[in-house]
Write a protein that holds these residues in place. Structure first.
Motif, PDB file in Angstrom:
ATOM      1  N   LYS A 179      21.360  -7.965  59.471  1.00  0.00           N
ATOM      2  CA  LYS A 179      22.164  -7.368  60.555  1.00  0.00           C
ATOM      3  C   LYS A 179      22.418  -8.365  61.685  1.00  0.00           C
ATOM      4  CE  LYS A 179      22.354  -3.158  58.886  1.00  0.00           C
ATOM      5  NZ  LYS A 179      23.636  -2.520  58.576  1.00  0.00           N
ATOM      6  N   VAL A 189      16.535  -5.300  70.353  1.00  0.00           N
ATOM      7  CA  VAL A 189      17.088  -4.436  69.316  1.00  0.00           C
ATOM      8  C   VAL A 189      16.945  -2.955  69.664  1.00  0.00           C
ATOM      9  CG1 VAL A 189      16.862  -3.806  66.866  1.00  0.00           C
ATOM     10  CG2 VAL A 189      16.570  -6.198  67.577  1.00  0.00           C
ATOM     11  N   VAL A 238      22.351  -7.682  76.351  1.00  0.00           N
ATOM     12  CA  VAL A 238      21.717  -8.794  75.627  1.00  0.00           C
ATOM     13  C   VAL A 238      22.505 -10.092  75.840  1.00  0.00           C
ATOM     14  CG1 VAL A 238      21.074  -9.678  73.344  1.00  0.00           C
ATOM     15  CG2 VAL A 238      20.529  -7.316  73.978  1.00  0.00           C
ATOM     16  N   TYR A 285      32.130  -4.346  62.233  1.00  0.00           N
ATOM     17  CA  TYR A 285      31.111  -4.307  61.185  1.00  0.00           C
ATOM     18  C   TYR A 285      31.060  -5.671  60.499  1.00  0.00           C
ATOM     19  CZ  TYR A 285      27.870  -2.140  58.010  1.00  0.00           C
ATOM     20  OH  TYR A 285      26.725  -1.800  57.343  1.00  0.00           O
TER      21      TYR A 285
HETATM   22  C1  LIG Z   1      28.125  -9.482  67.081  1.00  0.00           C
HETATM   23  C2  LIG Z   1      27.157  -8.338  67.141  1.00  0.00           C
HETATM   24  C3  LIG Z   1      26.044  -8.438  67.974  1.00  0.00           C
HETATM   25  C4  LIG Z   1      25.141  -7.384  68.041  1.00  0.00           C
HETATM   26  N1  LIG Z   1      24.062  -7.517  68.875  1.00  0.00           N
HETATM   27  C5  LIG Z   1      23.154  -6.535  68.951  1.00  0.00           C
HETATM   28  C6  LIG Z   1      22.009  -6.672  69.805  1.00  0.00           C
HETATM   29  O1  LIG Z   1      21.836  -7.679  70.487  1.00  0.00           O
HETATM   30  N2  LIG Z   1      21.124  -5.650  69.827  1.00  0.00           N
HETATM   31  C7  LIG Z   1      21.293  -4.512  69.087  1.00  0.00           C
HETATM   32  O2  LIG Z   1      20.452  -3.628  69.155  1.00  0.00           O
HETATM   33  N3  LIG Z   1      22.365  -4.360  68.270  1.00  0.00           N
HETATM   34  C8  LIG Z   1      23.277  -5.342  68.171  1.00  0.00           C
HETATM   35  N4  LIG Z   1      24.362  -5.199  67.332  1.00  0.00           N
HETATM   36  C9  LIG Z   1      24.490  -3.970  66.533  1.00  0.00           C
HETATM   37  C10 LIG Z   1      23.540  -4.012  65.375  1.00  0.00           C
HETATM   38  O3  LIG Z   1      23.916  -5.031  64.471  1.00  0.00           O
HETATM   39  C11 LIG Z   1      23.562  -2.635  64.654  1.00  0.00           C
HETATM   40  O4  LIG Z   1      23.181  -1.637  65.552  1.00  0.00           O
HETATM   41  C12 LIG Z   1      22.599  -2.626  63.503  1.00  0.00           C
HETATM   42  O5  LIG Z   1      23.192  -3.368  62.501  1.00  0.00           O
HETATM   43  C13 LIG Z   1      22.325  -1.219  63.019  1.00  0.00           C
HETATM   44  O6  LIG Z   1      21.699  -1.292  61.754  1.00  0.00           O
HETATM   45  P1  LIG Z   1      20.851  -0.060  61.202  1.00  0.00           P
HETATM   46  O7  LIG Z   1      20.559  -0.266  59.740  1.00  0.00           O
HETATM   47  O8  LIG Z   1      19.651   0.183  62.047  1.00  0.00           O
HETATM   48  O9  LIG Z   1      21.791   1.161  61.422  1.00  0.00           O
HETATM   49  P2  LIG Z   1      22.941   1.774  60.519  1.00  0.00           P
HETATM   50  O10 LIG Z   1      22.583   3.205  60.297  1.00  0.00           O
HETATM   51  O11 LIG Z   1      23.227   0.908  59.341  1.00  0.00           O
HETATM   52  O12 LIG Z   1      24.163   1.683  61.508  1.00  0.00           O
HETATM   53  C14 LIG Z   1      24.250   2.307  62.777  1.00  0.00           C
HETATM   54  C15 LIG Z   1      25.532   1.784  63.453  1.00  0.00           C
HETATM   55  O13 LIG Z   1      25.335   0.394  63.763  1.00  0.00           O
HETATM   56  C16 LIG Z   1      26.513  -0.343  63.508  1.00  0.00           C
HETATM   57  N5  LIG Z   1      26.254  -1.320  62.425  1.00  0.00           N
HETATM   58  C17 LIG Z   1      25.486  -1.152  61.323  1.00  0.00           C
HETATM   59  N6  LIG Z   1      25.501  -2.244  60.553  1.00  0.00           N
HETATM   60  C18 LIG Z   1      26.315  -3.124  61.173  1.00  0.00           C
HETATM   61  C19 LIG Z   1      26.762  -4.433  60.863  1.00  0.00           C
HETATM   62  N7  LIG Z   1      26.384  -5.065  59.745  1.00  0.00           N
HETATM   63  N8  LIG Z   1      27.634  -5.036  61.704  1.00  0.00           N
HETATM   64  C20 LIG Z   1      28.035  -4.417  62.847  1.00  0.00           C
HETATM   65  N9  LIG Z   1      27.647  -3.180  63.196  1.00  0.00           N
HETATM   66  C21 LIG Z   1      26.801  -2.537  62.371  1.00  0.00           C
HETATM   67  C22 LIG Z   1      27.577   0.646  63.105  1.00  0.00           C
HETATM   68  O14 LIG Z   1      28.271   1.051  64.253  1.00  0.00           O
HETATM   69  C23 LIG Z   1      26.784   1.803  62.566  1.00  0.00           C
HETATM   70  O15 LIG Z   1      27.488   2.995  62.652  1.00  0.00           O
HETATM   71  C24 LIG Z   1      25.316  -6.215  67.253  1.00  0.00           C
HETATM   72  C25 LIG Z   1      26.436  -6.112  66.411  1.00  0.00           C
HETATM   73  C26 LIG Z   1      27.354  -7.151  66.361  1.00  0.00           C
HETATM   74  C27 LIG Z   1      28.548  -7.031  65.453  1.00  0.00           C
END
Ligand SMILES: Cc1cc2nc3c(=O)[nH]c(=O)nc-3n(C[C@H](O)[C@H](O)[C@H](O)COP(=O)(O)OP(=O)(O)OC[C@H]3O[C@@H](n4cnc5c(N)ncnc54)[C@H](O)[C@@H]3O)c2cc1C
Ligand code: FES
Length: 268
Positions: A46, A62, A110, A212
């Motif tokens: 992620k 996170v 962040v 995503y």
């Molecule tokens: C460039 C970027 C930077 C980020 N920085 C942070 C950060 O510093 N701290 C933080 O807490 N979160 C950050 N996120 C979001 C984080 O990547 C998602 O919340 C996390 O992937 C969720 O994964 P999960 O399996 O827990 O939840 P899931 O149930 O898989 O997803 C929950 C939600 O998180 C988002 N998400 C899930 N997977 C992804 C993915 N591969 N790419 C983008 N969004 C996704 C979607 O909106 C989804 O609906 C960032 C996202 C991006 C694109």
């Protein structure tokens, strides 16, 4: 860095009920705005923004929202996490001028906390408009105050600062202050409101536009935006306000993990 790396968690800091910070004793490269792809063993890979704070090492913060991030919240100091990166575009401080504003919601703090730190080192006056549900969720507020950032807090429940949206607070403040540049990271509805204010007032700005992400470095096309095809993991996530005008889907829709278009609930 091209090669994936496994790093032990040196320290875990509980920031609030929903957010934990993970500290690593490794000099990972990366600038404000960039992100890493983090592999959570047994779950998924992620994207997370990078923070560097005084001296060696780096950290990520996170929010526990789904399976992978909840699994991360169960991990302990010494456990291993995998990293690739850093990836993506960076925030650029204005060459001329000395006063900037940042508008942050949720974990948008962040990348902005790292930028604020760099800006303060260069003696910019920094106004931060931070919004959260309640006082406990105002991420890094004390740290920002310690480094001399002027914090304008707002909470949904009024437990600290202005009761209401940070976008409204920013709008009224922008009437009296003049900002050389504005930076915004958070929920897309918040970013859209800030973009509209900045376009209207001709204030240069940058936004971090999340889409995503699967590969994180430009090969799968999952994070491309319409109609330019810019990949938010390569040409983004940091996008300049003028370039943003060309991204027609901004504030209207995004694509889910399957690539399906999903309209935002506020779009009729
Ligand atoms: C460039 C970027 C930077 C980020 N920085 C942070 C950060 O510093 N701290 C933080 O807490 N979160 C950050 N996120 C979001 C984080 O990547 C998602 O919340 C996390 O992937 C969720 O994964 P999960 O399996 O827990 O939840 P899931 O149930 O898989 O997803 C929950 C939600 O998180 C988002 N998400 C899930 N997977 C992804 C993915 N591969 N790419 C983008 N969004 C996704 C979607 O909106 C989804 O609906 C960032 C996202 C991006 C694109
Ligand atoms: S996530 Fe694969 S191209 Fe951006």
């Amino acid at each position: 860095m091209d090669k994936p790396l496994a790093l032990p968690i040196q320290k875990i800091i509980t920031e609030s009920e929903r957010v934990k910070t993970y500290v690593f004793d490794y000099d990972f490269p990366g600038e404000p705005g960039q992100f890493v792809m983090c592999w959570i063993p047994g779950f998924d890979e992620k994207p997370f923004g990078i923070i560097k704070k005084e001296g060696k090492g780096f950290r990520i913060s996170v929010a526990a929202v789904g399976d992978s991030t909840k699994a991360m919240h169960m991990m302990e100091e010494g456990d291993l996490l995998g990293f690739r990166g850093p990836y993506g575009s960076v925030f650029v401080l204005p060459e001329k001028g000395k006063q900037i504003a940042m508008v942050a919601g949720g974990y948008g703090m962040v990348p902005l906390s790292y930028l604020a730190q760099e800006a303060r080192k260069k003696e910019y006056k920094v106004h931060l408009f931070i919004g959260a549900r309640n006082k406990q969720e105002l991420l890094f507020k004390e740290w920002m105050e310690e480094i001399g950032v002027l914090v304008h807090a707002s909470t949904d429940d009024g437990s600290e600062g202005y009761k209401g949206f940070n976008t409204d607070l920013f709008k009224s403040n922008a009437e009296k202050e003049s900002y050389d540049k504005v930076y915004t990271v958070g929920p897309e509805i918040m970013e859209l409101k800030i973009a509209q204010i900045c376009w209207e007032k001709n204030i240069p700005f940058e936004v971090s536009l999340e889409r995503y992400m699967k590969c994180g470095f430009g090969i799968c096309g999952q994070c491309s935006v319409d109609p330019t095809g810019w990949r938010m993991c390569v040409e983004g996530p940091v996008i300049d306000g003028e370039k943003l005008k060309k991204i027609e889907e901004f504030g209207k829709y995004h694509r889910t993990a399957s690539g399906k278009v999903e309209k935002y609930p506020w779009v009729k």
